[in-house]
Design a protein around this motif. Sequence first.
Motif, PDB file in Angstrom:
ATOM      1  N   ARG A 151       0.832  -1.209   0.000  1.00 17.91           N
ATOM      2  CA  ARG A 151       0.000   0.000   0.000  1.00 17.91           C
ATOM      3  C   ARG A 151       0.864   1.255   0.000  1.00 17.91           C
ATOM      4  O   ARG A 151       0.511   2.272  -0.595  1.00 17.91           O
ATOM      5  CB  ARG A 151      -0.938  -0.010   1.207  1.00 17.91           C
ATOM      6  N   GLY A 152       2.007   1.140   0.650  1.00 19.91           N
ATOM      7  CA  GLY A 152       2.929   2.278   0.643  1.00 19.91           C
ATOM      8  C   GLY A 152       3.476   2.571  -0.741  1.00 19.91           C
ATOM      9  O   GLY A 152       3.929   3.680  -1.028  1.00 19.91           O
ATOM     10  N   LEU A 153       3.427   1.564  -1.651  1.00 17.89           N
ATOM     11  CA  LEU A 153       3.876   1.777  -3.031  1.00 17.89           C
ATOM     12  C   LEU A 153       2.718   2.183  -3.949  1.00 17.89           C
ATOM     13  O   LEU A 153       2.905   2.934  -4.900  1.00 17.89           O
ATOM     14  CB  LEU A 153       4.516   0.494  -3.572  1.00 17.89           C
ATOM     15  N   VAL A 154       1.527   1.662  -3.665  1.00 16.88           N
ATOM     16  CA  VAL A 154       0.382   1.923  -4.538  1.00 16.88           C
ATOM     17  C   VAL A 154      -0.065   3.370  -4.453  1.00 16.88           C
ATOM     18  O   VAL A 154      -0.331   4.021  -5.473  1.00 16.88           O
ATOM     19  CB  VAL A 154      -0.779   0.974  -4.199  1.00 16.88           C
ATOM     20  N   TRP A 155      -0.128   3.913  -3.239  1.00 18.71           N
ATOM     21  CA  TRP A 155      -0.622   5.283  -3.092  1.00 18.71           C
ATOM     22  C   TRP A 155       0.246   6.302  -3.827  1.00 18.71           C
ATOM     23  O   TRP A 155      -0.273   7.178  -4.516  1.00 18.71           O
ATOM     24  CB  TRP A 155      -0.756   5.640  -1.609  1.00 18.71           C
ATOM     25  N   PRO A 156       1.587   6.212  -3.739  1.00 19.04           N
ATOM     26  CA  PRO A 156       2.387   7.141  -4.558  1.00 19.04           C
ATOM     27  C   PRO A 156       2.154   6.951  -6.056  1.00 19.04           C
ATOM     28  O   PRO A 156       2.167   7.908  -6.825  1.00 19.04           O
ATOM     29  CB  PRO A 156       3.834   6.795  -4.181  1.00 19.04           C
ATOM     30  N   ALA A 157       1.892   5.662  -6.481  1.00 20.07           N
ATOM     31  CA  ALA A 157       1.671   5.410  -7.903  1.00 20.07           C
ATOM     32  C   ALA A 157       0.411   6.109  -8.392  1.00 20.07           C
ATOM     33  O   ALA A 157       0.355   6.623  -9.509  1.00 20.07           O
ATOM     34  CB  ALA A 157       1.577   3.905  -8.159  1.00 20.07           C
ATOM     35  N   LEU A 158      -0.616   6.134  -7.543  1.00 18.59           N
ATOM     36  CA  LEU A 158      -1.859   6.789  -7.932  1.00 18.59           C
ATOM     37  C   LEU A 158      -1.674   8.287  -8.140  1.00 18.59           C
ATOM     38  O   LEU A 158      -2.448   8.920  -8.856  1.00 18.59           O
ATOM     39  CB  LEU A 158      -2.934   6.535  -6.865  1.00 18.59           C
ATOM     40  N   VAL A 159      -0.647   8.844  -7.517  1.00 15.47           N
ATOM     41  CA  VAL A 159      -0.356  10.265  -7.697  1.00 15.47           C
ATOM     42  C   VAL A 159       0.634  10.475  -8.839  1.00 15.47           C
ATOM     43  O   VAL A 159       0.490  11.384  -9.658  1.00 15.47           O
ATOM     44  CB  VAL A 159       0.195  10.872  -6.389  1.00 15.47           C
ATOM     45  N   VAL A 160       1.633   9.574  -8.917  1.00 18.22           N
ATOM     46  CA  VAL A 160       2.720   9.758  -9.892  1.00 18.22           C
ATOM     47  C   VAL A 160       2.236   9.477 -11.318  1.00 18.22           C
ATOM     48  O   VAL A 160       2.580  10.208 -12.248  1.00 18.22           O
ATOM     49  CB  VAL A 160       3.913   8.850  -9.535  1.00 18.22           C
ATOM     50  N   ILE A 161       1.424   8.426 -11.514  1.00 19.86           N
ATOM     51  CA  ILE A 161       1.036   8.037 -12.880  1.00 19.86           C
ATOM     52  C   ILE A 161       0.258   9.143 -13.594  1.00 19.86           C
ATOM     53  O   ILE A 161       0.542   9.455 -14.759  1.00 19.86           O
ATOM     54  CB  ILE A 161       0.259   6.710 -12.849  1.00 19.86           C
ATOM     55  N   PRO A 162      -0.754   9.774 -12.969  1.00 22.91           N
ATOM     56  CA  PRO A 162      -1.410  10.894 -13.671  1.00 22.91           C
ATOM     57  C   PRO A 162      -0.454  12.044 -13.988  1.00 22.91           C
ATOM     58  O   PRO A 162      -0.510  12.629 -15.082  1.00 22.91           O
ATOM     59  CB  PRO A 162      -2.502  11.337 -12.684  1.00 22.91           C
ATOM     60  N   ALA A 163       0.445  12.339 -13.028  1.00 27.29           N
ATOM     61  CA  ALA A 163       1.425  13.404 -13.289  1.00 27.29           C
ATOM     62  C   ALA A 163       2.362  13.002 -14.426  1.00 27.29           C
ATOM     63  O   ALA A 163       2.714  13.816 -15.289  1.00 27.29           O
ATOM     64  CB  ALA A 163       2.215  13.710 -12.020  1.00 27.29           C
ATOM     65  N   LEU A 164       2.755  11.711 -14.444  1.00 24.51           N
ATOM     66  CA  LEU A 164       3.633  11.222 -15.504  1.00 24.51           C
ATOM     67  C   LEU A 164       2.911  11.256 -16.856  1.00 24.51           C
ATOM     68  O   LEU A 164       3.510  11.586 -17.886  1.00 24.51           O
ATOM     69  CB  LEU A 164       4.085   9.796 -15.182  1.00 24.51           C
ATOM     70  N   THR A 165       1.621  10.916 -16.861  1.00 20.79           N
ATOM     71  CA  THR A 165       0.835  10.967 -18.104  1.00 20.79           C
ATOM     72  C   THR A 165       0.801  12.385 -18.663  1.00 20.79           C
ATOM     73  O   THR A 165       1.008  12.601 -19.865  1.00 20.79           O
ATOM     74  CB  THR A 165      -0.593  10.481 -17.823  1.00 20.79           C
ATOM     75  N   LEU A 166       0.550  13.348 -17.809  1.00 14.65           N
ATOM     76  CA  LEU A 166       0.530  14.742 -18.250  1.00 14.65           C
ATOM     77  C   LEU A 166       1.894  15.177 -18.758  1.00 14.65           C
ATOM     78  O   LEU A 166       2.012  15.857 -19.789  1.00 14.65           O
ATOM     79  CB  LEU A 166       0.081  15.639 -17.090  1.00 14.65           C
ATOM     80  N   LEU A 167       2.939  14.766 -18.060  1.00 15.26           N
ATOM     81  CA  LEU A 167       4.304  15.135 -18.468  1.00 15.26           C
ATOM     82  C   LEU A 167       4.641  14.527 -19.831  1.00 15.26           C
ATOM     83  O   LEU A 167       5.213  15.197 -20.700  1.00 15.26           O
ATOM     84  CB  LEU A 167       5.306  14.666 -17.415  1.00 15.26           C
ATOM     85  N   ILE A 168       4.269  13.254 -20.038  1.00 17.40           N
ATOM     86  CA  ILE A 168       4.528  12.596 -21.326  1.00 17.40           C
ATOM     87  C   ILE A 168       3.796  13.323 -22.454  1.00 17.40           C
ATOM     88  O   ILE A 168       4.340  13.553 -23.536  1.00 17.40           O
ATOM     89  CB  ILE A 168       4.106  11.116 -21.261  1.00 17.40           C
ATOM     90  N   TRP A 169       2.534  13.686 -22.203  1.00 16.01           N
ATOM     91  CA  TRP A 169       1.747  14.376 -23.222  1.00 16.01           C
ATOM     92  C   TRP A 169       2.376  15.710 -23.603  1.00 16.01           C
ATOM     93  O   TRP A 169       2.486  16.058 -24.790  1.00 16.01           O
ATOM     94  CB  TRP A 169       0.332  14.573 -22.699  1.00 16.01           C
ATOM     95  N   VAL A 170       2.815  16.471 -22.605  1.00 13.30           N
ATOM     96  CA  VAL A 170       3.408  17.783 -22.866  1.00 13.30           C
ATOM     97  C   VAL A 170       4.750  17.634 -23.587  1.00 13.30           C
ATOM     98  O   VAL A 170       5.039  18.325 -24.576  1.00 13.30           O
ATOM     99  CB  VAL A 170       3.575  18.563 -21.548  1.00 13.30           C
ATOM    100  N   VAL A 171       5.583  16.706 -23.109  1.00 12.95           N
ATOM    101  CA  VAL A 171       6.914  16.525 -23.704  1.00 12.95           C
ATOM    102  C   VAL A 171       6.798  16.037 -25.142  1.00 12.95           C
ATOM    103  O   VAL A 171       7.529  16.501 -26.031  1.00 12.95           O
ATOM    104  CB  VAL A 171       7.745  15.538 -22.844  1.00 12.95           C
ATOM    105  N   LEU A 172       5.877  15.104 -25.407  1.00 10.94           N
ATOM    106  CA  LEU A 172       5.698  14.634 -26.780  1.00 10.94           C
ATOM    107  C   LEU A 172       5.197  15.751 -27.690  1.00 10.94           C
ATOM    108  O   LEU A 172       5.573  15.833 -28.859  1.00 10.94           O
ATOM    109  CB  LEU A 172       4.723  13.456 -26.810  1.00 10.94           C
ATOM    110  N   GLY A 173       4.319  16.594 -27.139  1.00 12.82           N
ATOM    111  CA  GLY A 173       3.846  17.721 -27.935  1.00 12.82           C
ATOM    112  C   GLY A 173       4.980  18.632 -28.366  1.00 12.82           C
ATOM    113  O   GLY A 173       5.050  19.069 -29.521  1.00 12.82           O
ATOM    114  N   ARG A 174       5.898  18.890 -27.445  1.00 16.94           N
ATOM    115  CA  ARG A 174       7.053  19.736 -27.790  1.00 16.94           C
ATOM    116  C   ARG A 174       8.007  19.000 -28.719  1.00 16.94           C
ATOM    117  O   ARG A 174       8.570  19.594 -29.647  1.00 16.94           O
ATOM    118  CB  ARG A 174       7.781  20.164 -26.513  1.00 16.94           C
ATOM    119  N   GLY A 175       8.171  17.695 -28.481  1.00 14.56           N
ATOM    120  CA  GLY A 175       9.087  16.931 -29.336  1.00 14.56           C
ATOM    121  C   GLY A 175       8.592  16.786 -30.760  1.00 14.56           C
ATOM    122  O   GLY A 175       9.390  16.718 -31.693  1.00 14.56           O
ATOM    123  N   LEU A 176       7.253  16.722 -30.936  1.00 14.49           N
ATOM    124  CA  LEU A 176       6.684  16.553 -32.280  1.00 14.49           C
ATOM    125  C   LEU A 176       6.333  17.885 -32.940  1.00 14.49           C
ATOM    126  O   LEU A 176       5.745  17.898 -34.022  1.00 14.49           O
ATOM    127  CB  LEU A 176       5.425  15.685 -32.195  1.00 14.49           C
TER     128      LEU A 176
END
Length: 443
Positions: A151-176
């Motif tokens: 549970r100590g690993l899952v809760w950070p994942a629930l926060v990190v994955i949405p932030a990572l998704t947004l970061l990937i979307w923004v970075v790909l937009g700039r890269g493309l």
Amino acid sequence: MSLRTRLSLILILSTGLIWVSAMVWINSSTRAQVQTVLDARLEESANMLGSLIREGGVTFTEPFVLEDTSAGGDDPNRLLYCQVWSLRGELVGASAGAPNDKLAQTPGLVTSIIDGEPWRVFTAVNSELGLRIMVGDRITVRDSLVSDVMRGLVWPALVVIPALTLLIWVVLGRGLSPLAKLESALRARGPDDLSPLPAARDPREIRPIRRALNQMFEKLDHVRRTERDFTAFAAHELKTPLAGMRMQAQIARRAPDEASRNRALEAIETSVDRSDRMVRQLLDLTFIDYEAADPDPLVPSALLDEAAANADLQAQAAKVTVLTVTHSLPMVHIPKVLIQSALRNLVENAIQHSPGGGTVTLSARHEGEWIVFSVRDEGLGIDPAHRDRVTERFWRGPGTMSQGSGLGLSIVAAAVQRMSGRLTFGSSQEGQEVRIHVPLSPD
């Protein structure tokens, strides 16, 4: 689906898969480590209790409850429970909350089922004291410890994955963004704008696309100019004999005698023949440029005989003899319509440039992986200085006296190229020889 969306999904799914794989591995590793540590604690606790009993720290005058200070009362989530049994099978003592049933039946580390619940138990046999000392804990408690870690690993994942998704979307937009700029530049171009794309500081992956597009624009521009020139030349060349026919028809109508009328009719016939040949050549060019043609198994000697027979009327009118020299040759696999068009135009050119009473010789020979068709005339030949231009469409050499359209050799060159062959020119000292090299096999 856009490239940005596709790449984002790939990266997010890949990251999620790696995260899940890591959690599975951590869960397995943590469970194994907890099992090892707690098993060691059971053994250590049993040995420690035996030492206390031997040193008199614990005495057994009657059955009693041995208190475990690691947790208070009868808390079912306490970690350790112990039982002390005599070797005769009598319960000597037990910690608070310990089960009434014997924790284990055999010495050492075992897994027992007590009241339908799995337990992990270590039994130490002390022959000196005549006792069996059992220490155990519930496996559900161990699972709870592992679950707390996960549970100590899952809760950070629930926060990190949405932030990572947004970061990937923004970075790909700039890269493309270079691709987006290239798309905007192409959308802004008019349908007639075939100029090269302006140079830009593109990433290395985009440069080949820009170069390929510029090469395509260059080829399209060349094709468009060629078609425009082709149309203009064809219109001009057809206009000339049509105007001549109109004038000769007027002369024939007003001719004062039969001889003048016959000369006018002969001139009309000549113009018709010239127009007919040009139309056939234009149709040949259109077919060669745009139509697909499959290879056919052909006999070289039969192709030469057919080309000579088709040119018989023209040869008779020009008082030229057409000869064929045939040998036993292997079959050649090439599109029949292409080789027929090439040979027909070569023979017509040769007859047109031959003097009266001359001879045009058609032959074929086998050279390695090639069949070489040859057409030789006895005319003046092609000036070596002009050989690079004789295959250009509508080009006629300076001082040419023939009534050709300048399409014959360009048709031959185009057909030979479609057959993956070669077009070569022989010596012009004793007439002109033109050779067509075609492969035996379509490969």
